[in-house]
Scaffold this active site. Structure first.
Site, PDB file in Angstrom:
ATOM      1  N   GLU A  90       0.800  -1.231   0.000  1.00  0.00           N
ATOM      2  CA  GLU A  90       0.000   0.000   0.000  1.00  0.00           C
ATOM      3  C   GLU A  90       0.833   1.280   0.000  1.00  0.00           C
ATOM      4  O   GLU A  90       0.497   2.238   0.681  1.00  0.00           O
ATOM      5  CB  GLU A  90      -0.946   0.013   1.218  1.00  0.00           C
ATOM      6  CG  GLU A  90      -1.912  -1.148   1.207  1.00  0.00           C
ATOM      7  CD  GLU A  90      -2.766  -1.243   2.466  1.00  0.00           C
ATOM      8  OE1 GLU A  90      -3.934  -1.594   2.335  1.00  0.00           O
ATOM      9  OE2 GLU A  90      -2.257  -0.977   3.580  1.00  0.00           O
TER      10      GLU A  90
HETATM   11  C1  TNX Z   1      -4.604  -4.042   4.603  1.00  0.00           C
HETATM   12  S1  TNX Z   1      -2.991  -6.378   4.075  1.00  0.00           S
HETATM   13  C2  TNX Z   1      -3.363  -3.799   5.129  1.00  0.00           C
HETATM   14  C3  TNX Z   1      -3.249  -3.295   6.506  1.00  0.00           C
HETATM   15  C4  TNX Z   1      -4.581  -3.098   7.165  1.00  0.00           C
HETATM   16  C5  TNX Z   1      -5.493  -4.221   6.780  1.00  0.00           C
HETATM   17  C6  TNX Z   1      -6.809  -4.200   7.475  1.00  0.00           C
HETATM   18  C7  TNX Z   1      -1.908  -5.345   4.071  1.00  0.00           C
HETATM   19  C8  TNX Z   1      -0.645  -5.804   3.571  1.00  0.00           C
HETATM   20  N1  TNX Z   1      -2.185  -4.106   4.499  1.00  0.00           N
HETATM   21  O1  TNX Z   1      -2.502  -2.111   6.516  1.00  0.00           O
HETATM   22  O2  TNX Z   1      -4.395  -3.082   8.533  1.00  0.00           O
HETATM   23  O3  TNX Z   1      -5.692  -4.173   5.399  1.00  0.00           O
HETATM   24  O4  TNX Z   1      -7.543  -5.346   7.190  1.00  0.00           O
END
Ligand code: TNX
Length: 507
Positions: free
Chosen positions: A311
């Site tokens: 992300e």
């Molecule tokens: C996605 S999965 C994220 C996290 C959040 C989560 C909540 C991933 C690699 N990153 O930063 O906490 O969703 O479900």
């Protein structure tokens, strides 16, 4: 005979039948000392009794033996009316044999007043499918004291998980004390989601967790998430972090979940993701990575260091790729295997040994499978099956819903690792990991309520044979077996959620 409550399902069919082993008041236990101690713990929790290591206890003997040479982590159990023998191919295998024995202990319905305990006569031959069987705990969105992490280690190791991935840093806080960068915990650890208090692990506490986990045959994989999820770093070292990127997605998350917009230099306690980034063109950022990963490598005896990579939404793709290349090579040069979320597959020159962690859906979304296929080895964490922080019930305040809504126990169970990504079969799958992000989880009770029983479905995906290849590897069988674990979980103090569709047993 009713189905034995064994989860994860053993590799070979269980041969059962004949007179059970009846536990005397203080059963005689012999053999490998760590296994004897581990059995003593589960016996005490489940029955309130204690084992005897003396010769003269009445009744048959329970024996734990190391017999090297079998598959790693494998074990055998033989129980008949006269004795119980558990053999392990290594210490881990013996430990897993003890966990299975704990699941077999049950009240003797025929004994006087139903007070006695028996182990049904069985022969079990068992070994894991995948070498990496993980759970992840996010200690950044909410901080959990050492005792809570230990409790989660106990729970996970009893289901034969052998990795605890600790997500130690995120926008909301930095949770590991480092000598090389002391301001991280002095200035960026005090807060958590929703204005809750934060916290951090001292170096000694981290080492204590590493050894507590190792005694239960779990390896800690620490994650320092870069280049995104780094807002907190900016509270300590502002020169390393770019201004927050307030994209439409970030603003939408702020208005959906509430809280303030992320602002430079101000602790962030909301739920938005993807707004922060290290300043990837600044060489001092790489000095920071060298310090942080160098010190972490020194504190971590395990093989892996997780470098995040998810992300990084406010970041130009070429800069992200070059950054991940450098981060992975810093970790590889420290003698550790880098692990990264699958988005890092976009970096063509990532260190070859880097393990990818796939968090797309069971049916991959556009692009996710291609990124995952760039890695030689993958950890599978399909979000709509094994993200333990997804809601188990629309009405509960616990959990999120972004991964296809509510994740029922049946959905958590009904997926097959070798069928997620076309072309990726067991030889390219290092294992399975069930993450628990903690935006909505504040304490052990919340962790238990979210994780249990769905964590048991993930344990079975990680340990047991491929779906459909044994009669036990079906949803109907799992549903019955997991329901039979309720008395053990209750005895262990696990606050599981009795989800509908399962007959939860009582003693
Ligand atoms: C996605 S999965 C994220 C996290 C959040 C989560 C909540 C991933 C690699 N990153 O930063 O906490 O969703 O479900």
């Amino acid at each position: 005979m009713t189905l034995l409550p064994l989860v994860p399902a053993p590799a070979s069919p269980v041969a059962a039948g004949g007179a059970p082993f009846v536990l005397p008041p203080a059963p005689a236990v012999r053999g490998d000392a760590p296994a004897v101690a581990a059995f003593g713990r589960v016996l005490a929790a489940r029955t309130g009794g204690t084992a005897s290591t003396g010769e003269n206890a009445g009744g048959g003997v329970i024996e734990f033996r190391l017999e090297r040479g079998g598959a790693p982590e494998s074990y055998r159990i033989r129980v008949d009316g006269g004795s119980v023998t558990v053999t392990g191919a290594d210490a881990a295998g013996l430990f897993y044999g003890v966990q299975t024995l704990g699941q077999l202990l049950r009240r003797d319905g025929t004994a006087e007043g139903g007070k006695g305990w028996v182990i049904p006569a069985v022969e079990i031959i068992d070994a894991p499918r995948f070498p990496y069987r993980g759970v992840m705990l996010d200690a950044a969105r909410h901080f959990f004291p050492v005792e809570t992490v230990k409790a989660y280690i106990d729970r996970a190791s009893s289901l034969k998980f052998n990795v605890l991935h600790l997500h130690l840093t995120d926008d909301q806080g930095w949770r590991l004390q480092l000598r090389s960068r002391p301001l991280l915990t002095e200035r960026a650890a005090a807060t958590a989601v929703g204005g809750d208090p934060g916290g951090f692990y001292t170096r000694d506490e981290y080492r204590e967790l590493v050894s507590y986990a190792a005694e239960r045959h779990m390896e800690i994989v620490p994650e320092i998430d870069v280049p995104g999820h780094t807002h907190a770093v900016g509270l300590a070292y502002p020169e390393l972090v770019a201004d927050p990127v307030l994209s439409p997605e970030v603003l939408a998350a702020v208005s959906m979940f509430g809280g303030d917009e992320p602002a430079r230099g101000v602790p962030y306690d909301g739920l938005a993701v993807g707004f922060s980034s290290l300043r990837m063109n600044d060489e001092t950022v790489y000095d920071f990575l060298a310090d942080v990963f160098g010190e972490l490598a020194g504190l971590t005896p395990g093989r892996y260091l997780h470098i995040g990579g998810d992300e990084a939404l406010g970041t130009p793709p070429e800069e992200f790729a070059e950054f991940m290349r450098r981060a992975s090579s810093i970790v590889a040069d420290l003698g550790k295997v880098p692990v990264a979320w699958h988005e890092a597959g976009a970096a063509r020159l990532l260190d070859d040994a880097t393990v990818g962690q796939y968090w797309g859906y069971v049916t991959p979304q556009e692009g996710a499978a291609d990124l995952a296929r760039r890695f030689d080895q993958l950890i599978l964490s399909p979000a709509d099956a094994v993200y333990l922080d997804m809601k188990f019930d629309a009405g509960s305040p616990l959990g999120l819903t972004w991964a296809n809504g509510v994740t029922t126990l049946e959905r958590a169970y009904t997926w097959e690792p070798a069928e997620v990504i076309a072309g990726i079969d067991d030889d390219a799958i290092l294992g399975v990991e069930a993450p628990l992000w903690t935006e909505t989880a504040r304490d052990l009770g919340d962790i238990d309520a979210l994780a249990f029983p769905r964590i048991a479905a993930a344990a079975e995906a990680a340990w047991s044979p491929r779906s459909g290849t044994t009669p036990l590897r079906t949803w109907e069988s799992f549903r019955d077996r997991v329901g039979g674990l309720a008395p053990l979980w209750t005895a262990l103090g696990i606050g599981f959620t009795p989800l509908p569709g399962v007959e939860w047993q009582h003693d």
